[in-house]
Design an enzyme around this catalytic site. Structure first.
Site, PDB file in Angstrom:
ATOM      1  N   THR A 193      16.357 -23.657 -20.246  1.00 54.52           N
ATOM      2  CA  THR A 193      16.962 -24.484 -21.287  1.00 54.52           C
ATOM      3  C   THR A 193      17.529 -25.780 -20.733  1.00 54.52           C
ATOM      4  O   THR A 193      18.261 -25.767 -19.751  1.00 54.52           O
ATOM      5  CB  THR A 193      18.131 -23.744 -21.974  1.00 54.52           C
ATOM      6  OG1 THR A 193      17.605 -22.598 -22.626  1.00 54.52           O
ATOM      7  CG2 THR A 193      18.816 -24.618 -23.014  1.00 54.52           C
ATOM      8  N   ARG A 221      12.391 -13.986 -32.784  1.00 54.81           N
ATOM      9  CA  ARG A 221      13.671 -14.014 -32.079  1.00 54.81           C
ATOM     10  C   ARG A 221      14.197 -15.454 -31.982  1.00 54.81           C
ATOM     11  O   ARG A 221      13.467 -16.375 -31.654  1.00 54.81           O
ATOM     12  CB  ARG A 221      13.482 -13.455 -30.669  1.00 54.81           C
ATOM     13  CG  ARG A 221      14.732 -13.444 -29.789  1.00 54.81           C
ATOM     14  CD  ARG A 221      14.805 -14.636 -28.876  1.00 54.81           C
ATOM     15  NE  ARG A 221      15.836 -14.493 -27.835  1.00 54.81           N
ATOM     16  CZ  ARG A 221      16.252 -15.477 -27.046  1.00 54.81           C
ATOM     17  NH1 ARG A 221      15.719 -16.668 -27.162  1.00 54.81           N
ATOM     18  NH2 ARG A 221      17.166 -15.269 -26.129  1.00 54.81           N
ATOM     19  N   VAL A 222      15.455 -15.618 -32.289  1.00 52.10           N
ATOM     20  CA  VAL A 222      16.112 -16.910 -32.084  1.00 52.10           C
ATOM     21  C   VAL A 222      17.258 -16.683 -31.116  1.00 52.10           C
ATOM     22  O   VAL A 222      18.055 -15.759 -31.286  1.00 52.10           O
ATOM     23  CB  VAL A 222      16.643 -17.486 -33.413  1.00 52.10           C
ATOM     24  CG1 VAL A 222      17.502 -18.717 -33.163  1.00 52.10           C
ATOM     25  CG2 VAL A 222      15.478 -17.822 -34.344  1.00 52.10           C
ATOM     26  N   GLY A 223      17.333 -17.519 -30.098  1.00 56.75           N
ATOM     27  CA  GLY A 223      18.374 -17.370 -29.089  1.00 56.75           C
ATOM     28  C   GLY A 223      19.565 -18.265 -29.363  1.00 56.75           C
ATOM     29  O   GLY A 223      19.816 -18.676 -30.505  1.00 56.75           O
ATOM     30  N   THR A 244      23.309 -22.220 -20.554  1.00 60.01           N
ATOM     31  CA  THR A 244      21.959 -21.726 -20.302  1.00 60.01           C
ATOM     32  C   THR A 244      22.093 -20.277 -19.853  1.00 60.01           C
ATOM     33  O   THR A 244      23.149 -19.878 -19.361  1.00 60.01           O
ATOM     34  CB  THR A 244      21.246 -22.572 -19.229  1.00 60.01           C
ATOM     35  OG1 THR A 244      19.957 -22.015 -18.955  1.00 60.01           O
ATOM     36  CG2 THR A 244      22.030 -22.630 -17.927  1.00 60.01           C
ATOM     37  N   GLY A 245      21.057 -19.497 -20.075  1.00 53.85           N
ATOM     38  CA  GLY A 245      21.124 -18.111 -19.636  1.00 53.85           C
ATOM     39  C   GLY A 245      20.626 -17.157 -20.696  1.00 53.85           C
ATOM     40  O   GLY A 245      19.840 -17.531 -21.575  1.00 53.85           O
TER      41      GLY A 245
HETATM   42  C1  SD4 Z   1      17.501 -18.382 -24.637  1.00 53.37           C
HETATM   43  N1  SD4 Z   1      19.226 -19.613 -23.534  1.00 53.37           N
HETATM   44  O1  SD4 Z   1      16.716 -18.605 -25.529  1.00 53.37           O
HETATM   45  C2  SD4 Z   1      17.811 -19.504 -23.689  1.00 53.37           C
HETATM   46  C3  SD4 Z   1      17.123 -19.275 -22.412  1.00 53.37           C
HETATM   47  C4  SD4 Z   1      17.802 -19.924 -21.266  1.00 53.37           C
HETATM   48  O2  SD4 Z   1      18.132 -20.198 -19.049  1.00 53.37           O
HETATM   49  O3  SD4 Z   1      18.616 -20.772 -21.365  1.00 53.37           O
HETATM   50  N2  SD4 Z   1      17.530 -19.585 -20.058  1.00 53.37           N
HETATM   51  O4  SD4 Z   1      18.035 -17.294 -24.460  1.00 53.37           O
END
Ligand code: SD4
Length: 328
Positions: A193, A221-223, A244-245
């Site tokens: 991200t 799926r929505v993050g 991020t994560g």
């Molecule tokens: C998610 N936060 O869709 C995003 C993925 C991400 O580092 O940021 N990964 O879960």
């Protein structure tokens, strides 16, 4: 003011930060500069997880989650699980500037974006995303995002209905995945991200994010990416945050809202960032994630859990983008 303009972004997305810097240093608004920066990341397909051709879902399709937020007006525009349109952050800006809504999803988000002049429908798959997906699809033990479905001691190949099509029992080469190895091997093997904050020459602040979301996610799926307060948040009088994560977990805590509100109450960016991450880690010790916090004085700091985090900064006192490393 000497500390402005300022650009801060998750990860060493140096070209994206340079693009935002060129815009904001040339007098563009914080919102437009953040869009320039995130667009650059989409065009460059940062890490293969932003923009077209990045992380596929279980069906092999690449979709886009993106958000933009104006810290002055508190307006937000976002698109989630958007199909067939490459320009996530520009679509988010269109939602913000040309609708009364905040979030559009799926194919309807794509139709809106195209009706407003963005190019599409476009194929968001690439040779790279197709190859990644084909490998996963045919692997003997597929890491995936389902739980409480697999019969004990078995795993992949993936089938939507594990109960009717039980997976093979895994040999020594394959193993059931714990939630931690799931995050690491399914969704988060790279950076995923871009979450960027910009303070413009007027001292106004904006944030933006763009991502394909988690690799091999369940379609639909929505993050955290398009959720204000989770992947990013900006309040003009206080500062901003980018995250991020493991979005599935992080979005339950609105970590960026937490960071900005803590700073509003007087916390330094470092403490605010650490506190937001600690709140998640207390409940989910295996989660992987990071935040970067920025206040109106131009002070910035990151905090992370489960991985080493890097973020990028460009300020008037720097000759070029500088990358900062944060240890868990
Ligand atoms: C998610 N936060 O869709 C995003 C993925 C991400 O580092 O940021 N990964 O879960």
């Amino acid at each position: 003011l000497e500390q402005y303009p300022l650009v801060v972004s998750t990860w060493p997305f140096v070209e994206a930060v340079r693009a935002a810097w060129r815009a904001v240093d040339g007098g563009s608004s914080a919102v437009d500069s953040v869009v320039e920066g995130c667009s650059a990341c989409e065009e460059l397909r940062c890490d293969g997880t932003v923009g077209p051709g990045g992380s596929p879902d279980e069906n092999g399709e690449t979709t886009i989650d993106a958000l933009v937020m104006d810290g002055v007006t508190m307006e937000v525009g976002a698109v989630a699980a958007m199909r067939y349109v490459k320009d996530g952050i520009k679509a988010a800006r269109l939602v913000m500037q040309h609708t009364e809504h905040t979030l559009l999803v799926g194919e309807k988000a794509s139709e809106f974006a195209i009706s407003m002049g963005l190019p599409g429908p476009a194929n968001l798959s690439s040779a790279d995303s197709m190859e990644k997906w084909a490998k996963w699809k045919t692997s003997r033990c597929q890491p995936n995002f389902r739980k409480n479905i697999l019969p004990a001691n078995s795993c992949g190949p993936y089938h939507p209905n594990y109960l009717e099509h039980p997976g093979e029992t895994c040999s020594a080469s394959g193993q059931m995945l714990t939630s931690n190895s799931r995050s690491l091997s399914v969704g988060l093997h790279s950076h995923d991200t871009i979450s960027m904050a910009v303070i413009d020459r007027m001292g106004h602040i904006a944030v933006g994010t763009s991502t394909n979301g988690a690799t091999f996610k369940i379609p639909g799926r929505v993050g955290d990416g398009p959720i204000a307060g989770s992947s990013a948040y900006a309040v003009d009088e206080v500062g901003a945050c980018g995250a991020t994560g493991d979005g599935d977990i992080m979005m339950r805590f609105l970590p960026c809202y937490q960071v900005v509100e803590s700073m509003r109450l007087g916390m330094e960016p470092k403490l605010a960032a650490k506190d937001a991450i600690a709140r998640i880690a207390r409940k989910f010790p295996d989660f992987v994630g990071a935040v970067v916090a920025l206040n109106k004085k131009g002070e910035h700091a990151g905090a992370c859990h489960g991985w080493t985090f890097k973020y990028s900064v460009r300020s008037p006192v720097m000759k070029d983008v500088e990358v900062f490393t944060v240890l868990p």
